[in-house]
Design a protein around this motif. Structure first.
Motif, PDB file in Angstrom:
ATOM      1  N   PHE A  31     -14.913 -35.884 -12.407  1.00 37.90           N
ATOM      2  CA  PHE A  31     -14.927 -37.048 -11.517  1.00 37.90           C
ATOM      3  C   PHE A  31     -15.367 -36.600 -10.139  1.00 37.90           C
ATOM      4  N   GLU A  32     -16.333 -37.312  -9.564  1.00 43.47           N
ATOM      5  CA  GLU A  32     -16.795 -37.026  -8.212  1.00 43.47           C
ATOM      6  C   GLU A  32     -16.482 -38.223  -7.335  1.00 43.47           C
ATOM      7  N   GLY A  33     -15.649 -37.981  -6.328  1.00 42.35           N
ATOM      8  CA  GLY A  33     -15.291 -39.025  -5.374  1.00 42.35           C
ATOM      9  C   GLY A  33     -15.920 -38.754  -4.030  1.00 42.35           C
ATOM     10  N   SER A  34     -15.585 -39.587  -3.057  1.00 41.01           N
ATOM     11  CA  SER A  34     -16.161 -39.431  -1.725  1.00 41.01           C
ATOM     12  C   SER A  34     -15.608 -38.211  -0.988  1.00 41.01           C
ATOM     13  N   ASN A  35     -14.419 -37.750  -1.385  1.00 40.69           N
ATOM     14  CA  ASN A  35     -13.833 -36.614  -0.668  1.00 40.69           C
ATOM     15  C   ASN A  35     -13.630 -35.382  -1.541  1.00 40.69           C
ATOM     16  N   GLY A  36     -14.290 -35.330  -2.699  1.00 39.83           N
ATOM     17  CA  GLY A  36     -14.178 -34.141  -3.531  1.00 39.83           C
ATOM     18  C   GLY A  36     -14.392 -34.435  -5.001  1.00 39.83           C
ATOM     19  N   THR A  37     -14.153 -33.409  -5.807  1.00 42.27           N
ATOM     20  CA  THR A  37     -14.325 -33.522  -7.249  1.00 42.27           C
ATOM     21  C   THR A  37     -13.127 -32.894  -7.951  1.00 42.27           C
ATOM     22  N   PHE A  38     -12.916 -33.333  -9.192  1.00 44.32           N
ATOM     23  CA  PHE A  38     -11.930 -32.672 -10.042  1.00 44.32           C
ATOM     24  C   PHE A  38     -12.347 -32.858 -11.487  1.00 44.32           C
ATOM     25  N   GLY A  39     -11.814 -32.010 -12.343  1.00 47.02           N
ATOM     26  CA  GLY A  39     -12.170 -32.107 -13.744  1.00 47.02           C
ATOM     27  C   GLY A  39     -11.417 -31.110 -14.598  1.00 47.02           C
ATOM     28  N   GLU A  40     -11.548 -31.306 -15.894  1.00 44.14           N
ATOM     29  CA  GLU A  40     -10.937 -30.433 -16.881  1.00 44.14           C
ATOM     30  C   GLU A  40     -11.961 -30.058 -17.936  1.00 44.14           C
ATOM     31  N   THR A  41     -11.808 -28.855 -18.465  1.00 47.79           N
ATOM     32  CA  THR A  41     -12.597 -28.386 -19.596  1.00 47.79           C
ATOM     33  C   THR A  41     -11.640 -27.801 -20.613  1.00 47.79           C
ATOM     34  N   ILE A  42     -11.687 -28.317 -21.835  1.00 49.44           N
ATOM     35  CA  ILE A  42     -10.878 -27.783 -22.933  1.00 49.44           C
ATOM     36  C   ILE A  42     -11.841 -27.245 -23.981  1.00 49.44           C
ATOM     37  N   ILE A  43     -11.638 -25.992 -24.359  1.00 48.79           N
ATOM     38  CA  ILE A  43     -12.439 -25.378 -25.415  1.00 48.79           C
ATOM     39  C   ILE A  43     -11.541 -25.191 -26.624  1.00 48.79           C
ATOM     40  N   HIS A  53      -9.251 -25.331 -18.515  1.00 48.68           N
ATOM     41  CA  HIS A  53      -9.491 -25.008 -17.107  1.00 48.68           C
ATOM     42  C   HIS A  53      -9.507 -26.321 -16.345  1.00 48.68           C
ATOM     43  N   SER A  54      -8.647 -26.425 -15.357  1.00 43.88           N
ATOM     44  CA  SER A  54      -8.596 -27.602 -14.496  1.00 43.88           C
ATOM     45  C   SER A  54      -8.980 -27.167 -13.091  1.00 43.88           C
ATOM     46  N   VAL A  55      -9.847 -27.928 -12.445  1.00 45.43           N
ATOM     47  CA  VAL A  55     -10.318 -27.575 -11.105  1.00 45.43           C
ATOM     48  C   VAL A  55     -10.263 -28.816 -10.210  1.00 45.43           C
ATOM     49  N   LYS A  56      -9.822 -28.607  -8.959  1.00 45.83           N
ATOM     50  CA  LYS A  56      -9.831 -29.652  -7.926  1.00 45.83           C
ATOM     51  C   LYS A  56     -10.496 -29.060  -6.694  1.00 45.83           C
ATOM     52  N   GLY A 134      -4.100 -39.860 -20.419  1.00 42.32           N
ATOM     53  CA  GLY A 134      -5.137 -40.877 -20.301  1.00 42.32           C
ATOM     54  C   GLY A 134      -6.540 -40.330 -20.105  1.00 42.32           C
ATOM     55  N   ARG A 135      -6.686 -39.050 -19.867  1.00 42.05           N
ATOM     56  CA  ARG A 135      -8.010 -38.469 -19.669  1.00 42.05           C
ATOM     57  C   ARG A 135      -8.784 -38.459 -20.983  1.00 42.05           C
ATOM     58  N   LYS A 136     -10.031 -38.869 -20.897  1.00 36.86           N
ATOM     59  CA  LYS A 136     -10.931 -38.836 -22.049  1.00 36.86           C
ATOM     60  C   LYS A 136     -11.972 -37.756 -21.798  1.00 36.86           C
ATOM     61  N   LEU A 137     -11.962 -36.729 -22.626  1.00 35.90           N
ATOM     62  CA  LEU A 137     -12.874 -35.602 -22.480  1.00 35.90           C
ATOM     63  C   LEU A 137     -13.983 -35.726 -23.525  1.00 35.90           C
TER      64      LEU A 137
END
Length: 140
Positions: A31-43, A53-56, A134-137
């Motif tokens: 997700f990219e917002g006006s003040n930053g990004t965040f996301g998850e990667t599941i392998i 890996h979760s990053v903010k 609720g996250r859909k990957l």
């Protein structure tokens, strides 16, 4: 006649079981917002293990980037993916606990004969980590 019946049964069984989806792979949410990004990667690895890996990255925050990692095992029961982790899966880097986390596996039905494209996804339906529910990957 018996050989023909046996051959037909074998063909039916091979066709029926060839529809099993391949769950292992890399699933991502970003997700990219006006003040930053965040996301998850599941392998999801074919041997039953997983890495997350979760990053903010938030503008103006201290620290500017927050990373969280986790690992453990997964199993598929019907269309639900169950994540578990043991004490051996945690250390200084891998501290994200996905115990009691469940995800629903979504894919295009083999009975759907339309030409529409449908992405293979997993959606987190239950977790002790509230921001993950609720996250859909999407499978990459």
């Amino acid at each position: 006649m018996k050989q023909l019946l046996f051959f037909g049964l074998i063909m039916f069984q091979s066709i029926a079981f060839s529809q099993i989806e391949m769950v292992p792979g890399t699933y991502q949410f970003s997700f990219e917002g006006s003040n930053g990004t965040f996301g998850e990667t599941i392998i999801l690895h074919p041997n039953g293990s997983f890495n997350i890996h979760s990053v903010k990255k938030l503008d103006g925050s201290n620290p500017p980037e927050i990373n969280a990692y986790g690992r453990g095992t997964w199993k598929l029961d019907k269309k639900i993916v169950y994540f578990t982790a043991t004490d051996a899966d945690f250390d200084a880097k891998f501290n994200l606990n996905l115990n009691h986390t469940q995800a629903r596996f979504h894919t295009k039905s083999h009975r759907d004969t339309t030409n529409r494209e449908m992405a293979t996804t997993i959606q987190i339906i239950k977790s002790d980590i509230s921001w993950l529910v609720g996250r859909k990957l999407i499978k990459q």
